[in-house]
Design an enzyme around this catalytic site. Structure first.
Site, PDB file in Angstrom:
ATOM      1  N   ASP A 127       0.888  -1.314  -0.076  1.00  9.81           N
ATOM      2  CA  ASP A 127      -0.014  -0.021   0.026  1.00  9.81           C
ATOM      3  C   ASP A 127       0.698   1.369  -0.102  1.00  9.81           C
ATOM      4  OD1 ASP A 127      -2.368   1.387  -0.109  1.00  9.81           O
ATOM      5  OD2 ASP A 127      -2.704   1.559   1.953  1.00  9.81           O
ATOM      6  N   CYS A 188     -22.996  -2.302  -7.012  1.00 13.01           N
ATOM      7  CA  CYS A 188     -22.143  -1.279  -6.073  1.00 13.01           C
ATOM      8  C   CYS A 188     -22.313   0.111  -6.379  1.00 13.01           C
ATOM      9  CB  CYS A 188     -20.652  -1.555  -6.562  1.00 13.01           C
ATOM     10  SG  CYS A 188     -20.198  -1.742  -8.189  1.00 13.01           S
ATOM     11  N   CYS A 192     -23.436   3.168  -3.728  1.00 15.88           N
ATOM     12  CA  CYS A 192     -22.873   4.225  -3.182  1.00 15.88           C
ATOM     13  C   CYS A 192     -23.720   5.481  -2.411  1.00 15.88           C
ATOM     14  CB  CYS A 192     -21.889   4.621  -4.236  1.00 15.88           C
ATOM     15  SG  CYS A 192     -20.735   5.924  -3.768  1.00 15.88           S
ATOM     16  N   CYS A 238     -19.686  -0.356  -1.115  1.00 15.17           N
ATOM     17  CA  CYS A 238     -19.529  -0.961  -2.521  1.00 15.17           C
ATOM     18  C   CYS A 238     -18.840  -2.350  -2.275  1.00 15.17           C
ATOM     19  CB  CYS A 238     -18.797   0.104  -3.581  1.00 15.17           C
ATOM     20  SG  CYS A 238     -17.128   0.526  -2.928  1.00 15.17           S
TER      21      CYS A 238
HETATM   22  C1  B12 Z   1      -5.469   6.293  -3.404  1.00 14.55           C
HETATM   23  C2  B12 Z   1      -6.280   4.996  -2.738  1.00 14.55           C
HETATM   24  C3  B12 Z   1      -7.651   5.291  -2.475  1.00 14.55           C
HETATM   25  C4  B12 Z   1      -8.321   6.352  -2.551  1.00 14.55           C
HETATM   26  C5  B12 Z   1      -8.969   6.348  -4.031  1.00 14.55           C
HETATM   27  C6  B12 Z   1      -9.409   5.022  -4.436  1.00 14.55           C
HETATM   28  C7  B12 Z   1      -9.541   4.867  -6.033  1.00 14.55           C
HETATM   29  N1  B12 Z   1     -10.753   3.898  -6.315  1.00 14.55           N
HETATM   30  O1  B12 Z   1      -8.829   5.366  -6.559  1.00 14.55           O
HETATM   31  C8  B12 Z   1      -9.441   6.235  -1.443  1.00 14.55           C
HETATM   32  C9  B12 Z   1      -9.157   6.884  -0.324  1.00 14.55           C
HETATM   33  C10 B12 Z   1     -11.105   6.579  -1.864  1.00 14.55           C
HETATM   34  C11 B12 Z   1      -9.601   4.776  -1.478  1.00 14.55           C
HETATM   35  C12 B12 Z   1     -10.659   3.746  -0.725  1.00 14.55           C
HETATM   36  C13 B12 Z   1     -10.414   2.556  -0.468  1.00 14.55           C
HETATM   37  N2  B12 Z   1      -9.254   1.644  -0.662  1.00 14.55           N
HETATM   38 CO1  B12 Z   1      -7.769   2.338  -1.318  1.00 14.55          CO
HETATM   39  N3  B12 Z   1      -5.777   2.437  -2.210  1.00 14.55           N
HETATM   40  C14 B12 Z   1      -5.633   3.729  -2.791  1.00 14.55           C
HETATM   41  C15 B12 Z   1      -4.121   3.463  -3.038  1.00 14.55           C
HETATM   42  C16 B12 Z   1      -2.941   4.173  -2.316  1.00 14.55           C
HETATM   43  C17 B12 Z   1      -3.964   4.136  -4.583  1.00 14.55           C
HETATM   44  C18 B12 Z   1      -4.966   3.955  -5.832  1.00 14.55           C
HETATM   45  C19 B12 Z   1      -4.806   4.730  -6.957  1.00 14.55           C
HETATM   46  O2  B12 Z   1      -4.026   4.928  -7.341  1.00 14.55           O
HETATM   47  N4  B12 Z   1      -6.157   5.334  -7.279  1.00 14.55           N
HETATM   48  C20 B12 Z   1      -6.209   5.990  -8.396  1.00 14.55           C
HETATM   49  C21 B12 Z   1      -7.045   5.172  -9.503  1.00 14.55           C
HETATM   50  C22 B12 Z   1      -6.791   5.691 -10.846  1.00 14.55           C
HETATM   51  O3  B12 Z   1      -6.148   3.840  -9.799  1.00 14.55           O
HETATM   52  P1  B12 Z   1      -6.500   2.453  -9.307  1.00 14.55           P
HETATM   53  O4  B12 Z   1      -7.760   2.461  -8.490  1.00 14.55           O
HETATM   54  O5  B12 Z   1      -5.270   1.767  -8.863  1.00 14.55           O
HETATM   55  O6  B12 Z   1      -6.863   1.729 -10.870  1.00 14.55           O
HETATM   56  C23 B12 Z   1      -6.095   1.184 -11.743  1.00 14.55           C
HETATM   57  C24 B12 Z   1      -6.720   0.040 -12.412  1.00 14.55           C
HETATM   58  O7  B12 Z   1      -8.123  -0.025 -12.037  1.00 14.55           O
HETATM   59  C25 B12 Z   1      -6.526   0.656 -13.830  1.00 14.55           C
HETATM   60  N5  B12 Z   1      -7.800   1.104 -14.619  1.00 14.55           N
HETATM   61  C26 B12 Z   1      -8.398   2.255 -14.838  1.00 14.55           C
HETATM   62  N6  B12 Z   1      -9.351   2.077 -15.497  1.00 14.55           N
HETATM   63  C27 B12 Z   1      -9.549   0.847 -15.667  1.00 14.55           C
HETATM   64  C28 B12 Z   1     -10.643   0.226 -16.686  1.00 14.55           C
HETATM   65  C29 B12 Z   1     -10.476  -1.252 -16.939  1.00 14.55           C
HETATM   66  C30 B12 Z   1     -11.504  -1.685 -17.624  1.00 14.55           C
HETATM   67  C31 B12 Z   1      -9.534  -2.053 -16.278  1.00 14.55           C
HETATM   68  C32 B12 Z   1      -9.175  -3.359 -16.674  1.00 14.55           C
HETATM   69  C33 B12 Z   1      -8.391  -1.281 -15.449  1.00 14.55           C
HETATM   70  C34 B12 Z   1      -8.620   0.216 -15.184  1.00 14.55           C
HETATM   71  O8  B12 Z   1      -5.815   1.875 -13.811  1.00 14.55           O
HETATM   72  C35 B12 Z   1      -5.374   2.230 -12.687  1.00 14.55           C
HETATM   73  C36 B12 Z   1      -4.048   2.300 -12.438  1.00 14.55           C
HETATM   74  O9  B12 Z   1      -3.350   2.822 -13.688  1.00 14.55           O
HETATM   75  C37 B12 Z   1      -3.963   2.120  -3.385  1.00 14.55           C
HETATM   76  C38 B12 Z   1      -2.764   1.302  -3.115  1.00 14.55           C
HETATM   77  C39 B12 Z   1      -2.098   1.525  -4.320  1.00 14.55           C
HETATM   78  N7  B12 Z   1      -0.588   1.916  -4.204  1.00 14.55           N
HETATM   79  O10 B12 Z   1      -2.206   1.176  -5.628  1.00 14.55           O
HETATM   80  C40 B12 Z   1      -5.158   1.443  -2.341  1.00 14.55           C
HETATM   81  C41 B12 Z   1      -5.938   0.371  -2.594  1.00 14.55           C
HETATM   82  C42 B12 Z   1      -6.490   0.509  -4.071  1.00 14.55           C
HETATM   83  N8  B12 Z   1      -7.055   0.744  -1.456  1.00 14.55           N
HETATM   84  C43 B12 Z   1      -7.575  -0.409  -1.196  1.00 14.55           C
HETATM   85  C44 B12 Z   1      -8.733  -0.668  -0.427  1.00 14.55           C
HETATM   86  C45 B12 Z   1      -8.934  -1.877   0.491  1.00 14.55           C
HETATM   87  C46 B12 Z   1      -9.551   0.569  -0.103  1.00 14.55           C
HETATM   88  C47 B12 Z   1     -10.960   0.497   0.620  1.00 14.55           C
HETATM   89  C48 B12 Z   1     -11.778  -0.789   0.207  1.00 14.55           C
HETATM   90  C49 B12 Z   1     -10.733   0.949   2.028  1.00 14.55           C
HETATM   91  C50 B12 Z   1     -12.051   1.152   2.641  1.00 14.55           C
HETATM   92  N9  B12 Z   1     -12.977   0.159   3.097  1.00 14.55           N
HETATM   93  O11 B12 Z   1     -12.427   2.394   2.983  1.00 14.55           O
HETATM   94  C51 B12 Z   1     -11.667   1.604  -0.177  1.00 14.55           C
HETATM   95  C52 B12 Z   1     -12.442   1.186  -1.613  1.00 14.55           C
HETATM   96  C53 B12 Z   1     -13.009   2.444  -2.260  1.00 14.55           C
HETATM   97  C54 B12 Z   1     -12.886   1.872  -3.909  1.00 14.55           C
HETATM   98  N10 B12 Z   1     -14.165   1.341  -4.133  1.00 14.55           N
HETATM   99  O12 B12 Z   1     -11.985   2.118  -4.659  1.00 14.55           O
HETATM  100  C55 B12 Z   1      -6.930  -1.686  -1.641  1.00 14.55           C
HETATM  101  C56 B12 Z   1      -7.620  -2.554  -2.654  1.00 14.55           C
HETATM  102  C57 B12 Z   1      -7.569  -3.965  -2.704  1.00 14.55           C
HETATM  103  C58 B12 Z   1      -8.482  -4.562  -3.846  1.00 14.55           C
HETATM  104  N11 B12 Z   1      -9.125  -5.716  -3.560  1.00 14.55           N
HETATM  105  O13 B12 Z   1      -8.655  -3.808  -4.673  1.00 14.55           O
HETATM  106  C59 B12 Z   1      -5.462  -0.954  -2.232  1.00 14.55           C
HETATM  107  C60 B12 Z   1      -4.893  -1.793  -3.206  1.00 14.55           C
HETATM  108  C61 B12 Z   1      -4.508  -1.125  -0.867  1.00 14.55           C
HETATM  109  C62 B12 Z   1      -3.662  -2.409  -0.579  1.00 14.55           C
HETATM  110  N12 B12 Z   1      -2.626  -2.608  -0.929  1.00 14.55           N
HETATM  111  O14 B12 Z   1      -4.493  -3.616  -0.542  1.00 14.55           O
HETATM  112  N13 B12 Z   1      -8.197   4.241  -1.535  1.00 14.55           N
HETATM  113  S1  SF4 Z   2     -17.977  -5.067  -8.649  1.00 11.04           S
HETATM  114 FE1  SF4 Z   2     -19.621  -6.366  -7.632  1.00 11.04          FE
HETATM  115  S2  SF4 Z   2     -21.455  -5.341  -7.150  1.00 11.04           S
HETATM  116 FE2  SF4 Z   2     -19.927  -3.812  -8.587  1.00 11.04          FE
HETATM  117  S3  SF4 Z   2     -21.010  -4.570 -10.741  1.00 11.04           S
HETATM  118 FE3  SF4 Z   2     -19.184  -5.787 -10.304  1.00 11.04          FE
HETATM  119  S4  SF4 Z   2     -20.132  -7.886  -9.544  1.00 11.04           S
HETATM  120 FE4  SF4 Z   2     -21.632  -6.102  -9.170  1.00 11.04          FE
HETATM  121  S1  SF4 Z   3     -16.438   3.092  -0.310  1.00 14.19           S
HETATM  122 FE1  SF4 Z   3     -17.645   2.849  -2.272  1.00 14.19          FE
HETATM  123  S2  SF4 Z   3     -19.813   3.116  -1.517  1.00 14.19           S
HETATM  124 FE2  SF4 Z   3     -18.413   4.036  -0.080  1.00 14.19          FE
HETATM  125  S3  SF4 Z   3     -18.416   6.255  -0.455  1.00 14.19           S
HETATM  126 FE3  SF4 Z   3     -16.618   5.058  -1.357  1.00 14.19          FE
HETATM  127  S4  SF4 Z   3     -17.310   4.656  -3.543  1.00 14.19           S
HETATM  128 FE4  SF4 Z   3     -19.182   4.866  -2.272  1.00 14.19          FE
END
Ligand code: B12
Ligand code: SF4
Ligand code: SF4
Length: 317
Positions: A127, A188, A192, A238
């Site tokens: 992370d 999901c 939200c 979500c």
């Molecule tokens: C910043 C961050 C957050 C931010 C932003 C989250 C986000 N969705 O971007 C906040 C604070 C909101 C957050 C929340 C959470 N986080 Co967080 N977070 C991070 C962190 C540090 C960076 C993520 C990032 O760069 N985001 C920017 C987006 C653009 O990048 P990305 O999400 O990695 O997406 C990549 C791919 O999805 C791909 N992509 C983009 N579009 C598309 C489209 C397609 C079709 C495909 C295939 C791919 C793809 O491109 C991106 C990379 O270039 C990572 C750790 C890390 N170093 O990666 C943990 C991480 C993603 N988080 C994690 C967790 C557990 C959470 C939470 C569940 C915690 C909670 N319960 O509150 C929530 C989930 C929210 C959600 N639905 O995403 C885990 C996820 C594990 C998993 N199973 O995915 C990580 C990996 C930490 C870890 N080491 O375990 N997080």
């Molecule tokens: S991530 Fe889970 S809840 Fe969201 S669209 Fe996919 S299967 Fe449905």
């Molecule tokens: S963790 Fe998922 S459901 Fe909760 S506010 Fe963020 S995007 Fe929405």
């Protein structure tokens, strides 16, 4: 002895990691998506992601000595009705000790084994590294990116952390998972409470309760505070609604993720009276130390804003 990917996976299984995959150091296939996300301001005040963007788009820049990346998944799920039903809700991942330390210690055990077997270089992340962990996991075959932006694994769901070992061992990479197992489901996106998804797989972090309660500094906007419904640290909605989690979640075997009492006891508002020293003693080794005492006081005020007219939190919330 020459180490192969199958050896590494066997050792990872012995350490009870949920899954292990291998990828190479090729550039991030979703670099353009990361750029677009940052350019649109979706990352809010998490400026470190902008600073690390080059490395996140090109893993070679994160570690010039590595030839392979071993990606590990770690189940943190625990059946925990007390935590789920507590009036002050803490996200599931944060109910135990600080997961960074728990998982990193275990990742380092695997790295030590690689060094015993001939690796000259290992660098471990959980992370905190400048790497795109979901993308590394996807392309090492461990899962697909769901519409909720999570990495999901078939037959498992998404209740896991992702960690990596960058190593100089030349390991055979796995095939990426390019299939989408979400189908027509939109649970999901529909669930939200703050409408944080701009579109499937694109999260506007500035609207996400997880960001607002953990990462953001300063006050939480009223419009979003009204939607928090007792969520004082992180948010699981979500993930909770996802049919893959509903069907396949099983308890972790890793002791470090055992839920602690944290906030599920009788005094959910006790941050009001707490000193910094008391907060450090009780929560210093938990994820709640990230927002700190002032952040948790702010979160309580916001999370109960809909039921408590003043910024003070009453004992019966
Ligand atoms: C910043 C961050 C957050 C931010 C932003 C989250 C986000 N969705 O971007 C906040 C604070 C909101 C957050 C929340 C959470 N986080 Co967080 N977070 C991070 C962190 C540090 C960076 C993520 C990032 O760069 N985001 C920017 C987006 C653009 O990048 P990305 O999400 O990695 O997406 C990549 C791919 O999805 C791909 N992509 C983009 N579009 C598309 C489209 C397609 C079709 C495909 C295939 C791919 C793809 O491109 C991106 C990379 O270039 C990572 C750790 C890390 N170093 O990666 C943990 C991480 C993603 N988080 C994690 C967790 C557990 C959470 C939470 C569940 C915690 C909670 N319960 O509150 C929530 C989930 C929210 C959600 N639905 O995403 C885990 C996820 C594990 C998993 N199973 O995915 C990580 C990996 C930490 C870890 N080491 O375990 N997080
Ligand atoms: S991530 Fe889970 S809840 Fe969201 S669209 Fe996919 S299967 Fe449905
Ligand atoms: S963790 Fe998922 S459901 Fe909760 S506010 Fe963020 S995007 Fe929405």
């Amino acid at each position: 002895m020459s180490v192969g990917s199958e050896d590494v996976k066997r050792w990872a299984a012995e350490l009870e990691f949920l899954a292990c995959g291998v990828t190479d150091l090729a550039p991030n296939a979703y670099a353009a998506e990361l750029d677009a996300w940052l350019a649109a301001g979706r990352g809010g005040t998490m400026r470190y992601i902008n600073r690390q963007a080059k490395k996140r788009k090109d893993p070679k820049l994160a570690d010039g000595e590595a030839r392979s990346v071993i990606v590990l998944l770690e189940n943190y799920y625990r059946h925990d009705p007390a935590g789920d039903e507590a009036p002050a809700k803490v996200a599931r991942y944060a109910r135990g000790r600080d997961y960074h330390a728990t998982m990193l210690t275990r990742v380092e055990q695997l790295a030590a084994r690689l060094r015993q077997q001939g690796a000259a270089h290992t660098r471990c992340y959980v992370d905190t590294g400048p790497v795109a962990e979901r993308e590394l996991a996807r392309r090492s075959g461990l899962g697909w990116i769901g519409k909720n932006a999570m990495l999901l694994r078939p037959g498992v769901g998404s209740w896991f952390f992702i960690g990596e070992i960058f190593t100089d061992l030349p390991l055979a990479p796995d095939a990426p998972m390019d299939t989408d197992h979400c189908g027509s489901c939109t649970r999901c996106l529909d669930a939200c409470p703050t409408d944080a998804f701009v579109e499937p797989r694109v999260l506007d972090a500035t609207r996400c309760i997880s960001y607002l309660t953990i990462e953001q500094r300063g006050p939480i906007p009223d419009e979003l505070a009204q939607k928090m419904e007792g969520r004082v640290f992180g948010c699981d909605i979500c993930n909770d609604v996802c049919p893959w989690n509903r069907r396949f979640a099983t308890d972790t075997s890793v002791a470090g993720y055992q839920p602690q009492q944290l906030l599920s006891d009788a005094q959910p508002n006790r941050f009001e009276q707490m000193t910094e020293a008391e907060f450090d003693a009780e929560f210093g080794s938990t994820p709640l130390s990230r927002p700190g005492l002032a952040g948790m006081q702010r979160n309580f005020a916001a999370a109960f804003a809909a039921t408590v007219p003043s910024t003070r939190v009453t004992p019966n919330v």
